[in-house]
Design a protein around this motif. Structure first.
Motif, PDB file in Angstrom:
ATOM      1  N   PRO A 274       0.827  -1.210   0.000  1.00 23.77           N
ATOM      2  CA  PRO A 274       0.000   0.000   0.000  1.00 23.77           C
ATOM      3  C   PRO A 274       0.858   1.255   0.000  1.00 23.77           C
ATOM      4  O   PRO A 274       0.464   2.297  -0.544  1.00 23.77           O
ATOM      5  CB  PRO A 274      -0.804  -0.124   1.299  1.00 23.77           C
ATOM      6  N   VAL A 275       2.025   1.168   0.620  1.00 25.86           N
ATOM      7  CA  VAL A 275       3.011   2.244   0.601  1.00 25.86           C
ATOM      8  C   VAL A 275       4.209   1.729  -0.180  1.00 25.86           C
ATOM      9  O   VAL A 275       4.743   0.667   0.127  1.00 25.86           O
ATOM     10  CB  VAL A 275       3.448   2.636   2.030  1.00 25.86           C
ATOM     11  N   MET A 276       4.621   2.446  -1.217  1.00 26.30           N
ATOM     12  CA  MET A 276       5.654   1.946  -2.105  1.00 26.30           C
ATOM     13  C   MET A 276       7.058   2.201  -1.528  1.00 26.30           C
ATOM     14  O   MET A 276       7.938   2.778  -2.163  1.00 26.30           O
ATOM     15  CB  MET A 276       5.507   2.598  -3.488  1.00 26.30           C
TER      16      MET A 276
ATOM     17  N   GLY B 187      13.359  -0.703  -8.674  1.00 29.05           N
ATOM     18  CA  GLY B 187      13.187   0.417  -7.760  1.00 29.05           C
ATOM     19  C   GLY B 187      14.511   1.027  -7.359  1.00 29.05           C
ATOM     20  O   GLY B 187      15.485   1.001  -8.112  1.00 29.05           O
ATOM     21  N   ARG B 188      14.548   1.536  -6.148  1.00 29.45           N
ATOM     22  CA  ARG B 188      15.747   2.210  -5.649  1.00 29.45           C
ATOM     23  C   ARG B 188      16.005   1.775  -4.220  1.00 29.45           C
ATOM     24  O   ARG B 188      15.076   1.505  -3.462  1.00 29.45           O
ATOM     25  CB  ARG B 188      15.570   3.730  -5.691  1.00 29.45           C
ATOM     26  N   MET B 189      17.278   1.673  -3.851  1.00 29.70           N
ATOM     27  CA  MET B 189      17.647   1.403  -2.474  1.00 29.70           C
ATOM     28  C   MET B 189      18.476   2.559  -1.942  1.00 29.70           C
ATOM     29  O   MET B 189      19.205   3.212  -2.680  1.00 29.70           O
ATOM     30  CB  MET B 189      18.442   0.099  -2.359  1.00 29.70           C
ATOM     31  N   ILE B 190      18.314   2.819  -0.661  1.00 25.28           N
ATOM     32  CA  ILE B 190      19.166   3.773   0.037  1.00 25.28           C
ATOM     33  C   ILE B 190      19.844   3.002   1.151  1.00 25.28           C
ATOM     34  O   ILE B 190      19.188   2.567   2.104  1.00 25.28           O
ATOM     35  CB  ILE B 190      18.368   4.961   0.601  1.00 25.28           C
ATOM     36  N   ASP B 191      21.135   2.770   1.025  1.00 25.87           N
ATOM     37  CA  ASP B 191      21.880   1.984   1.999  1.00 25.87           C
ATOM     38  C   ASP B 191      22.458   2.907   3.071  1.00 25.87           C
ATOM     39  O   ASP B 191      22.751   4.070   2.819  1.00 25.87           O
ATOM     40  CB  ASP B 191      23.006   1.221   1.306  1.00 25.87           C
ATOM     41  N   GLU B 192      22.615   2.347   4.281  1.00 25.44           N
ATOM     42  CA  GLU B 192      23.149   3.099   5.421  1.00 25.44           C
ATOM     43  C   GLU B 192      22.441   4.449   5.521  1.00 25.44           C
ATOM     44  O   GLU B 192      23.049   5.513   5.516  1.00 25.44           O
ATOM     45  CB  GLU B 192      24.657   3.278   5.289  1.00 25.44           C
ATOM     46  N   ALA B 193      21.147   4.383   5.633  1.00 25.25           N
ATOM     47  CA  ALA B 193      20.309   5.579   5.549  1.00 25.25           C
ATOM     48  C   ALA B 193      20.624   6.611   6.622  1.00 25.25           C
ATOM     49  O   ALA B 193      20.400   7.814   6.415  1.00 25.25           O
ATOM     50  CB  ALA B 193      18.836   5.183   5.631  1.00 25.25           C
ATOM     51  N   GLU B 194      21.142   6.166   7.760  1.00 24.95           N
ATOM     52  CA  GLU B 194      21.482   7.124   8.813  1.00 24.95           C
ATOM     53  C   GLU B 194      22.522   8.142   8.351  1.00 24.95           C
ATOM     54  O   GLU B 194      22.621   9.236   8.913  1.00 24.95           O
ATOM     55  CB  GLU B 194      22.006   6.406  10.063  1.00 24.95           C
ATOM     56  N   ARG B 195      23.298   7.761   7.340  1.00 24.61           N
ATOM     57  CA  ARG B 195      24.361   8.646   6.852  1.00 24.61           C
ATOM     58  C   ARG B 195      23.933   9.477   5.639  1.00 24.61           C
ATOM     59  O   ARG B 195      24.725  10.231   5.089  1.00 24.61           O
ATOM     60  CB  ARG B 195      25.591   7.811   6.483  1.00 24.61           C
ATOM     61  N   VAL B 196      22.697   9.313   5.228  1.00 20.44           N
ATOM     62  CA  VAL B 196      22.192  10.011   4.049  1.00 20.44           C
ATOM     63  C   VAL B 196      21.356  11.216   4.481  1.00 20.44           C
ATOM     64  O   VAL B 196      20.692  11.177   5.529  1.00 20.44           O
ATOM     65  CB  VAL B 196      21.349   9.047   3.177  1.00 20.44           C
TER      66      VAL B 196
ATOM     67  N   GLN C 121       6.332   6.990  -4.355  1.00 24.94           N
ATOM     68  CA  GLN C 121       4.869   6.948  -4.361  1.00 24.94           C
ATOM     69  C   GLN C 121       4.317   7.462  -5.689  1.00 24.94           C
ATOM     70  O   GLN C 121       3.370   6.902  -6.248  1.00 24.94           O
ATOM     71  CB  GLN C 121       4.297   7.790  -3.210  1.00 24.94           C
ATOM     72  N   ALA C 122       4.925   8.537  -6.188  1.00 25.91           N
ATOM     73  CA  ALA C 122       4.427   9.143  -7.425  1.00 25.91           C
ATOM     74  C   ALA C 122       4.641   8.232  -8.630  1.00 25.91           C
ATOM     75  O   ALA C 122       3.782   8.124  -9.508  1.00 25.91           O
ATOM     76  CB  ALA C 122       5.104  10.496  -7.656  1.00 25.91           C
ATOM     77  N   GLU C 123       5.783   7.548  -8.666  1.00 27.89           N
ATOM     78  CA  GLU C 123       6.131   6.713  -9.811  1.00 27.89           C
ATOM     79  C   GLU C 123       5.746   5.252  -9.606  1.00 27.89           C
ATOM     80  O   GLU C 123       5.885   4.449 -10.534  1.00 27.89           O
ATOM     81  CB  GLU C 123       7.634   6.816 -10.088  1.00 27.89           C
TER      82      GLU C 123
END
Length: 212
Positions: free
Chosen positions: A39-41, A66-75, A88-90
């Motif tokens: 329901p949430v992409m 799709g896309r991944m964001i690794d080590e998100a705490e550092r992004v 969500q849009a795409e």
């Protein structure tokens, strides 16, 4: 436990891209395999270091487009916020890999915090005996080493069963095997190798007199 290979597309012979599925990660894999019903992409993927979480995310994004964001705490939180909205849009899935989910991951940007609160959290747990054994044998085979059932059972009773410990165990065994000029991992080879690096946590050390 039934050992499976994650059925994601990958080049022939790319064994480094194999991901072994067990009880510790099966729920996360199941959720990723059914991303079309989300329901949430977007999803948050958490787990211990060396658990294969980044590999799983790469395989998933390769398959799902799709896309991944690794080590998100550092992004940058702004970057994650825009990536979430774009997903969500795409209608293309976003997988955010992080050590912890909020609130353990302290997110300052209110808009991102609210979006992550609505995002499913997928967790990889520490391995149970069956998964640890499968991963150990797999990692040894990758280094062209072999350990029989007796040696594996001996180690399993005496080492910490975690992903980080697994990496250190394989490194120690590889070094010992190379020094001894052997490819077979025996108990007499494993005992001093693991003991010297403090990897035996339940007996079996070089200062104990015991039967294999």
């Amino acid at each position: 436990m039934t050992q499976l290979r994650l059925p994601l597309q990958r080049p022939e012979g790319a064994r480094k891209d194999e991901f072994i599925v067990g009880d510790a990660n099966q729920a996360a894999v199941h959720h990723l395999e059914h991303w079309g019903t989300w329901p949430v992409m977007a999803a948050l993927l958490t787990g211990p270091r060396k658990s294969g979480r980044s590999l799983l995310a790469r395989l998933f994004t390769r398959r799902a487009g799709g896309r991944m964001i690794d080590e998100a705490e550092r992004v940058s939180e702004t970057e994650i916020f825009h990536a979430w909205n774009t997903a969500q849009a795409e209608r293309k899935p976003l997988l955010i890999v992080t050590d912890h989910a909020p609130p353990d991951w302290s997110v300052r940007l209110p808009d991102l915090r609210s979006r992550l609160a609505a995002t499913p959290v997928l967790r990889i747990d520490e391995p149970d005996d069956a998964l640890f054994t499968a991963l150990l044998q797999d990692q040894l085979e990758r280094r062209e080493l072999y350990a029989g059932e007796e040696a594996v059972a001996w180690m399993l009773r005496r080492v910490e069963r975690s992903y980080l410990s697994l990496v250190r165990i394989v490194d120690a065994l590889d070094d010992a095997a190379h020094e001894a000029g052997k490819r077979r991992i025996s108990i007499p080879l494993a005992r001093p190798a693991l003991s010297a690096r403090g990897l035996l946590v339940q007996g079996g050390g070089e200062f104990r007199h015991e039967e294999p």
